[in-house]
Design a protein around this motif. Sequence first.
Motif, PDB file in Angstrom:
ATOM      1  N   SER A 433      14.546   5.598  36.525  1.00 11.45           N
ATOM      2  CA  SER A 433      15.835   6.284  36.541  1.00 11.45           C
ATOM      3  C   SER A 433      16.218   6.844  35.174  1.00 11.45           C
ATOM      4  O   SER A 433      17.198   7.577  35.066  1.00 11.45           O
ATOM      5  CB  SER A 433      16.930   5.326  37.019  1.00 11.45           C
ATOM      6  N   THR A 434      15.468   6.509  34.135  1.00  8.62           N
ATOM      7  CA  THR A 434      15.770   6.998  32.786  1.00  8.62           C
ATOM      8  C   THR A 434      15.323   8.447  32.653  1.00  8.62           C
ATOM      9  O   THR A 434      14.168   8.782  32.918  1.00  8.62           O
ATOM     10  CB  THR A 434      15.061   6.143  31.728  1.00  8.62           C
ATOM     11  N   THR A 435      16.239   9.317  32.237  1.00  9.28           N
ATOM     12  CA  THR A 435      15.953  10.740  32.076  1.00  9.28           C
ATOM     13  C   THR A 435      15.754  11.071  30.600  1.00  9.28           C
ATOM     14  O   THR A 435      15.995  10.239  29.714  1.00  9.28           O
ATOM     15  CB  THR A 435      17.094  11.583  32.648  1.00  9.28           C
ATOM     16  N   THR A 436      15.316  12.300  30.350  1.00  8.49           N
ATOM     17  CA  THR A 436      15.129  12.754  28.969  1.00  8.49           C
ATOM     18  C   THR A 436      16.444  12.759  28.208  1.00  8.49           C
ATOM     19  O   THR A 436      16.509  12.375  27.035  1.00  8.49           O
ATOM     20  CB  THR A 436      14.497  14.151  28.973  1.00  8.49           C
ATOM     21  N   GLU A 437      17.518  13.191  28.862  1.00  8.49           N
ATOM     22  CA  GLU A 437      18.821  13.221  28.207  1.00  8.49           C
ATOM     23  C   GLU A 437      19.292  11.811  27.870  1.00  8.49           C
ATOM     24  O   GLU A 437      19.864  11.578  26.802  1.00  8.49           O
ATOM     25  CB  GLU A 437      19.829  13.913  29.129  1.00  8.49           C
ATOM     26  N   ARG A 438      19.040  10.876  28.763  1.00 10.52           N
ATOM     27  CA  ARG A 438      19.417   9.480  28.514  1.00 10.52           C
ATOM     28  C   ARG A 438      18.633   8.906  27.334  1.00 10.52           C
ATOM     29  O   ARG A 438      19.196   8.233  26.463  1.00 10.52           O
ATOM     30  CB  ARG A 438      19.142   8.663  29.782  1.00 10.52           C
ATOM     31  N   LEU A 439      17.333   9.183  27.285  1.00  8.69           N
ATOM     32  CA  LEU A 439      16.506   8.692  26.181  1.00  8.69           C
ATOM     33  C   LEU A 439      16.927   9.318  24.868  1.00  8.69           C
ATOM     34  O   LEU A 439      16.936   8.658  23.819  1.00  8.69           O
ATOM     35  CB  LEU A 439      15.035   9.001  26.477  1.00  8.69           C
ATOM     36  N   ARG A 440      17.307  10.588  24.891  1.00  7.10           N
ATOM     37  CA  ARG A 440      17.739  11.266  23.667  1.00  7.10           C
ATOM     38  C   ARG A 440      19.075  10.712  23.168  1.00  7.10           C
ATOM     39  O   ARG A 440      19.284  10.538  21.968  1.00  7.10           O
ATOM     40  CB  ARG A 440      17.850  12.767  23.920  1.00  7.10           C
ATOM     41  N   GLN A 441      20.001  10.435  24.077  1.00  2.00           N
ATOM     42  CA  GLN A 441      21.302   9.916  23.665  1.00  2.00           C
ATOM     43  C   GLN A 441      21.191   8.536  23.024  1.00  2.00           C
ATOM     44  O   GLN A 441      21.935   8.216  22.100  1.00  2.00           O
ATOM     45  CB  GLN A 441      22.240   9.864  24.871  1.00  2.00           C
ATOM     46  N   VAL A 442      20.257   7.719  23.494  1.00  2.25           N
ATOM     47  CA  VAL A 442      20.140   6.355  22.980  1.00  2.25           C
ATOM     48  C   VAL A 442      19.535   6.333  21.583  1.00  2.25           C
ATOM     49  O   VAL A 442      19.986   5.588  20.707  1.00  2.25           O
ATOM     50  CB  VAL A 442      19.310   5.498  23.958  1.00  2.25           C
ATOM     51  N   PHE A 443      18.529   7.178  21.334  1.00  4.42           N
ATOM     52  CA  PHE A 443      17.788   7.085  20.076  1.00  4.42           C
ATOM     53  C   PHE A 443      18.065   8.240  19.107  1.00  4.42           C
ATOM     54  O   PHE A 443      17.405   8.331  18.074  1.00  4.42           O
ATOM     55  CB  PHE A 443      16.281   7.044  20.360  1.00  4.42           C
ATOM     56  N   ARG A 444      19.020   9.109  19.395  1.00  6.60           N
ATOM     57  CA  ARG A 444      19.232  10.267  18.531  1.00  6.60           C
ATOM     58  C   ARG A 444      19.861   9.909  17.183  1.00  6.60           C
ATOM     59  O   ARG A 444      19.802  10.699  16.246  1.00  6.60           O
ATOM     60  CB  ARG A 444      20.122  11.279  19.244  1.00  6.60           C
ATOM     61  N   ASN A 445      20.455   8.718  17.083  1.00  4.44           N
ATOM     62  CA  ASN A 445      21.090   8.321  15.827  1.00  4.44           C
ATOM     63  C   ASN A 445      20.137   7.618  14.872  1.00  4.44           C
ATOM     64  O   ASN A 445      20.548   7.200  13.785  1.00  4.44           O
ATOM     65  CB  ASN A 445      22.284   7.405  16.110  1.00  4.44           C
ATOM     66  N   LEU A 446      18.870   7.476  15.237  1.00  2.00           N
ATOM     67  CA  LEU A 446      17.903   6.885  14.323  1.00  2.00           C
ATOM     68  C   LEU A 446      17.629   7.834  13.159  1.00  2.00           C
ATOM     69  O   LEU A 446      17.651   9.053  13.327  1.00  2.00           O
ATOM     70  CB  LEU A 446      16.596   6.588  15.061  1.00  2.00           C
ATOM     71  N   PRO A 447      17.343   7.307  11.970  1.00  2.00           N
ATOM     72  CA  PRO A 447      17.036   8.187  10.827  1.00  2.00           C
ATOM     73  C   PRO A 447      15.795   9.031  11.109  1.00  2.00           C
ATOM     74  O   PRO A 447      14.809   8.552  11.667  1.00  2.00           O
ATOM     75  CB  PRO A 447      16.797   7.197   9.676  1.00  2.00           C
ATOM     76  N   ASP A 448      15.850  10.302  10.738  1.00  3.61           N
ATOM     77  CA  ASP A 448      14.752  11.270  10.874  1.00  3.61           C
ATOM     78  C   ASP A 448      14.375  11.523  12.328  1.00  3.61           C
ATOM     79  O   ASP A 448      13.243  11.929  12.616  1.00  3.61           O
ATOM     80  CB  ASP A 448      13.509  10.810  10.098  1.00  3.61           C
ATOM     81  N   PHE A 449      15.309  11.311  13.259  1.00  4.66           N
ATOM     82  CA  PHE A 449      15.012  11.576  14.672  1.00  4.66           C
ATOM     83  C   PHE A 449      14.808  13.070  14.880  1.00  4.66           C
ATOM     84  O   PHE A 449      15.530  13.899  14.321  1.00  4.66           O
ATOM     85  CB  PHE A 449      16.155  11.070  15.555  1.00  4.66           C
ATOM     86  N   ALA A 450      13.801  13.428  15.717  1.00  9.51           N
ATOM     87  CA  ALA A 450      13.497  14.837  15.973  1.00  9.51           C
ATOM     88  C   ALA A 450      13.648  15.198  17.450  1.00  9.51           C
ATOM     89  O   ALA A 450      14.325  16.163  17.780  1.00  9.51           O
ATOM     90  CB  ALA A 450      12.079  15.171  15.498  1.00  9.51           C
ATOM     91  N   PHE A 451      13.014  14.448  18.354  1.00 15.74           N
ATOM     92  CA  PHE A 451      13.082  14.788  19.768  1.00 15.74           C
ATOM     93  C   PHE A 451      12.769  13.545  20.587  1.00 15.74           C
ATOM     94  O   PHE A 451      12.245  12.546  20.082  1.00 15.74           O
ATOM     95  CB  PHE A 451      12.096  15.911  20.124  1.00 15.74           C
ATOM     96  N   ALA A 452      13.087  13.610  21.879  1.00 14.95           N
ATOM     97  CA  ALA A 452      12.760  12.558  22.848  1.00 14.95           C
ATOM     98  C   ALA A 452      12.449  13.232  24.171  1.00 14.95           C
ATOM     99  O   ALA A 452      13.137  14.177  24.575  1.00 14.95           O
ATOM    100  CB  ALA A 452      13.908  11.562  23.000  1.00 14.95           C
ATOM    101  N   ARG A 453      11.421  12.748  24.843  1.00 15.31           N
ATOM    102  CA  ARG A 453      10.987  13.383  26.089  1.00 15.31           C
ATOM    103  C   ARG A 453      10.415  12.336  27.025  1.00 15.31           C
ATOM    104  O   ARG A 453       9.619  11.494  26.619  1.00 15.31           O
ATOM    105  CB  ARG A 453       9.938  14.452  25.798  1.00 15.31           C
TER     106      ARG A 453
END
Length: 647
Positions: A433-453
Amino acid sequence: MSRLLVKHLPPTLSLERLRKHFEQKGAPPGTITDIKIAHKPDGTSRRFAFVGFKTDKEATAARDWFDRTFIDSARISVTIAEGAKDAPAPRPNKRRRLTNEDDKPTEPVLNDSVKETIQQTSRLFLRNLAFSCTDDDLLALFRPFGEIAQVHIPLDPVSKQPRGLAYVTFAQPSSALAAYEGLDKKSFQGRLLHILPAVDRKGKPEALDPGNKKMLVKDERKAKRKATAGREFNWSMLYMNSDAVVSSIADRLSIPKADILNPESSNAAVKLALAETHVIQETKSYLESQGVIISSFSSRGRSDTIILVKNIPYGTSADQIRELFEVHGKLSRVVVPPAGTIAVVEFEHAVEASKAFRGVAYRRLGNSVIYLEKGPLGMFQEASEDTERGVATITSGLEPVTISEQETPDSAGEEEVSLSAGSTLFVKNLAFSTTTERLRQVFRNLPDFAFARVQTKPDPKRPAAPGAEASRLSMGYGFVGFKTVEGAKKALKGMQGFTLDGHALHVKFAGRGTEEDESKDKASAKSRTTKMIVKNVPFEATKKDIRELFGAHGQLKSVRLPKRFDARSRGFAFLEFVTRHEAESAYAALRHTHLLGRHLVLEWAEEAEQDLDALRQKAGVGYGGGGALPGRKRKFQIDDGEAEEAD
């Protein structure tokens, strides 16, 4: 249909008041693309109008809402307009228009000429399009009629906005004819679509020659190659001019080029390959720092706005590249690595990028000829906010789901990171049930984050309808990319075991930049062999060249270069390193290298192929044990000394 017919309007109603009526507060949301009130020749209103919406759903909602409503004291009637024939006919007391009977037989002749033109060019000219219409909208409209070769929407040279026109080119003339007969005078995005046959106005190569003289064979080939530029690509992803590579290395080391390419030296090709390896590694690191996803080059999808500029001479600056492409349109970015042997250009509009591709391809820059290639889709990372905040912890009352790899206590943190690993993390055990948008929202605040897919696949139970987007399912794993290797290492520790949607994540390095199949990647990950297969080896290369090239990145235990019966090389070699660490170092450094103009293909050797017992077992009976080979005759001695044959 997305076009509405509004009847019984007040005689003095203006376009502004009619628009305000359909955009009033509380009305269904929708984008109005066209409003037109019909008038008589004397300028008075005919008391009906057409209102166009972006989609059929918006038009249907507006019809249900505004039908039988009042404008001033007039109750209007709102219906769906199927085409131009839905307009009210003139009143009976009006005189009929005079028609010329001589013109009637010419109508079928016109239709025949239209069909003949379409069958010759397979192109359609579209008029009266909405200014918000895009290439994807036209592809969705015309794709059910057949394969589409090209969609072109001209832009205004000043405002850079669409002009309401478009060209659609089909692969087959029958498809273009079917689209013309099925969509002409039909409603599309609230406007009445008008389709005409398009004429290919590109002249012959002879017409381009000044003085109307016949072109030479060399010029004809050059013109043909320039006309077909962009339809296919034949070069390596990081193809670089050999002269530019040598010039770059010589300039940094402050030595003449003759010292690198010494004709008296026996290993000049190896020196050039090592120099190219160094430049390629530096270029890849720089492109990743500029937000380029190197692994996207392995995809087949090509972008319409990104262009790769290759075979440029050493010392080419970003300003020179910008001046070369800026005359064709507005640029979003220009990336030139420090080596100056390759460049990346991105346009804001696909039309301008296509024009620049045709104009710059195979042009001469300095002492080199420019090679262009369309960049891959998703080449640049999405913009993200660089913050120093950590990941928010999500708590759950249920025990998180784990996999077998997470049950071992030493699975995280203590495993040695492979040298082929980059700045991308491979995330397993994701909830479906985890989507790309959900994965991006959770880890986007990590330092040097670029993308999640999140990796997905088509849903076999829900096949896509023609022109609609297919439904996709999660495959249970994904990727999280970072701008730097340090940021990826820090995130690996924090993300390991993190609970997301009831599943404990298992994270490891993905090995950025690999272009082999997943099956080969899995086999190489499980194997700890130190043996490697090198394919596409030049026939002129010797064992000494292979040893010097790979020995610069690790200590070799053995080098084997199989040869034919005539002592020529067979085009591949077998290598064995002392340690796995050195083997991985050589693999990561030389996997994009060229030797004597050939791209070396590196693969890990399977352990079973190098095991002596396995080779003996594969050879069958009769090897080492002295057993008889099946189907063979052998001689044996008898008492009287005569030799006889027996089966």
